[in-house]
Design a protein around this motif. Structure first.
Motif, short mmCIF file in Angstrom:
data_model
loop_
_atom_site.label_atom_id
_atom_site.label_comp_id
_atom_site.label_asym_id
_atom_site.label_seq_id
_atom_site.Cartn_x
_atom_site.Cartn_y
_atom_site.Cartn_z
N PRO A 170 27.76 68.42 38.91
CA PRO A 170 27.13 67.77 40.06
C PRO A 170 25.61 67.75 40.00
O PRO A 170 24.98 66.76 40.38
N ARG A 171 25.02 68.83 39.49
CA ARG A 171 23.55 68.86 39.40
C ARG A 171 23.04 67.89 38.35
O ARG A 171 22.00 67.25 38.54
N ILE A 172 23.74 67.80 37.24
CA ILE A 172 23.34 66.84 36.21
C ILE A 172 23.44 65.42 36.76
O ILE A 172 22.53 64.60 36.58
N ASP A 173 24.54 65.13 37.45
CA ASP A 173 24.73 63.79 38.01
C ASP A 173 23.61 63.44 38.98
O ASP A 173 23.08 62.32 38.96
N ARG A 174 23.24 64.39 39.84
CA ARG A 174 22.18 64.13 40.81
C ARG A 174 20.83 63.96 40.11
O ARG A 174 20.01 63.12 40.50
N ALA A 175 20.60 64.76 39.06
CA ALA A 175 19.35 64.66 38.32
C ALA A 175 19.22 63.31 37.62
O ALA A 175 18.15 62.69 37.63
#
Length: 211
Positions: A170-175
């Motif tokens: 999820p953090r990679i996707d948001r980044a």
């Protein structure tokens, strides 16, 4: 006590606890200060009885708990047992045990000469521990020195953000949605390297594949 591996810890930890940067951690969602203070006292009594003491950080609506066995320098069965006790005490107090979003930040200095840490040791007042400088109080980020080349231009500092494996995607996707790039996943699932739109790098780190 025997040092446990990351896999052993995550398989045996009570629900709502995560393993981040050498310690078992959770957040108790108390909702108000008085509930948190009462829970601190209850946990303190249990810790005294067990002769094993957690790190407690009380804030207005939550209480952060950190467990590790300092005599071993790692998480052991003693920590898992105390985590289970703390979860039971929280449940009795009507408090949710939820580590969602918990992160631990450390800073890496990329340098051709990681052994030359004297300046940072003097300025920060941290004791020298191998290739790291650690805040004795555990409040400020650990600084570690990563050997790199001396080519210019280069980024000297980068943050290492330790997260639970479930938080990585999820953090990679948001980044990426925010304009960042995935620089490398060659060391995944140990860590992923991301960069912001200007090329400044950060590593998302987990316990996985670290022995």
């Amino acid at each position: 006590m025997t040092k446990l591996s990351g896999r052993e810890i995550t398989e045996r930890a009570p629900q709502g606890w995560v393993y981040l940067l050498g310690a078992l951690r959770t957040r108790l969602r108390t909702g108000d200060f008085a509930t948190g203070l009462a829970l601190v006292n209850t946990i303190g009594a249990a810790a005294e009885a067990a002769d094993h003491h957690p790190g407690l950080d009380l804030r207005y609506t939550y209480l952060d708990v950190v467990l590790s066995s300092h005599d071993v320098g790692a998480v052991t069965g003693r920590d898992l047992r105390l985590a289970a006790t703390i979860s039971e005490l929280a449940d009795s107090a009507g408090v949710t045990v939820d580590a969602t979003g918990l992160t631990v930040l450390e800073m890496a200095l990329d340098t051709p000469s990681p052994e030359r840490v004297g300046f940072w040791e003097a300025v920060l007042g941290y004791p020298h521990d191998g290739d790291e400088l650690k805040d004795p109080a555990g409040k400020l980020p650990t600084i570690w020195f990563q050997r790199s080349g001396d080519e210019e231009p280069r980024q000297r500092w980068h943050p290492d953000l330790w997260v639970d494996p479930s938080e990585v995607r999820p953090r990679i996707d948001r980044a990426l949605a925010a304009g960042g790039t995935l620089v490398s996943d060659a060391e995944a699932p140990s860590f992923w390297v991301l960069a912001d739109p200007e090329g400044n790098k950060v590593c998302l780190c987990t316990w996985q594949d670290r022995g």
